[in-house]
Design an enzyme around this catalytic site. Sequence first.
Site, PDB file in Angstrom:
ATOM      1  N   ASP A  92       1.044  -1.465   0.079  1.00 17.17           N
ATOM      2  CA  ASP A  92      -0.405  -0.208   0.170  1.00 17.17           C
ATOM      3  C   ASP A  92       0.539   1.455  -0.011  1.00 17.17           C
ATOM      4  OD1 ASP A  92       0.838   0.531   2.580  1.00 17.17           O
ATOM      5  OD2 ASP A  92      -0.743  -0.123   3.172  1.00 17.17           O
ATOM      6  N   ASP A 271      -7.038  -7.851   2.059  1.00 14.12           N
ATOM      7  CA  ASP A 271      -6.075  -7.712   2.982  1.00 14.12           C
ATOM      8  C   ASP A 271      -6.846  -7.426   4.432  1.00 14.12           C
ATOM      9  OD1 ASP A 271      -5.015  -4.588   3.919  1.00 14.12           O
ATOM     10  OD2 ASP A 271      -5.862  -4.684   2.468  1.00 14.12           O
TER      11      ASP A 271
END
Length: 376
Positions: A92, A271
Amino acid sequence: MTFDLKVTDSQTKARAGKITTDHGVIETPIFMPVGTVASVKGVHQRELKEEINPDVILGNTYHLYLRPQTDVLEKAGGLHKFMNWDRNILTDSGGYQVYSLSANRKIKEEGVKFKSHIDGSYHFFTPENVMEIQRTIGADIIMAFDECTPYPCDYRYAKRSMHMTHRWLDRCINHLEKTPLKYDYDQAFFPIVQGSTYKDLRQQSAEYIANAGAVGNAIGGLSVGEPAEEMYAMTEVVTAILPEDKPRYLMGVGTPINILENIALGVDMFDCVMPTRNARNGMLFTAHGTINIKNLKWREDFSPIDEMGITFVDTEYSKAYLRHLFTVNELLGKQIATIHNLGFYMWLVREARKHILAGDFSTWKDMMVKQMDNRL
């Protein structure tokens, strides 16, 4: 990166597909264990690969930038080599920390100024240097820099933030075009849909992101405290717009029930820290509901932790033994619970894939949601 959409369920929008990168195949729907600082907390890489067996794991740009720092990762040859992981990695961008570390940051059009949670030092993230950092980390899938808005969020703020996220996306794309790869494999880039819980903003953002033409797309700014029904409503709005021939990643989600419901809405990738964080607090997820292993009721229960579990810990240890480990604060207890929970999440998404391919996902999903909504 390529995406091959195999099947879409006839009664829902659930999809079974296959993502292929230079580090291998990712069969979707997929759950990505979170390895924030180059480690899935409490799990050896060998256990991760042999017992939990994920096709892809997640790392965090903000935390890896601070420790071990990008110069160390570059000297190691990238995150794969540094942590000895030869399968896929997604990073990310640090956009979530814009939300989660709100007390320690200041947002401007140029970027975000952070105060390190480690030593109080200041750092400035821009779309450009976040792309540079992710090039150096070397994940297979890298994310655009965005602002993850809080919940609840004022409409005017959400709109202003969304447009800034879109401008940041354009800067990310422009910079990536000028930034060469650092290692001998490709990187796929995903932009992120924002817009809080406002339907019109989500529609605008999804259209903007779809028009960017990336190889995959993500949905951010959900699972930040809003009711599950609002999460599902916003996901449904977005998946109706994002292109069908690209993978869709819903960031930071969620409970096992959240995952199944969002698979039904057309999401491919997930996730969340929940399976590992809850494991360390003694909460176990199973196909028949959740177990608080600290409860006195398990003190003399010598049955396996989970007879249906896919990892060795599920049948080699009893509930009574695991409760004992938590009672005496033994580290092994947290490790056992973490392996179990991650194994369950992987079983859940792979079982979902089987039922999508078999054509009976909707019936199976409804049964599983009812079963898992229990406290054992």
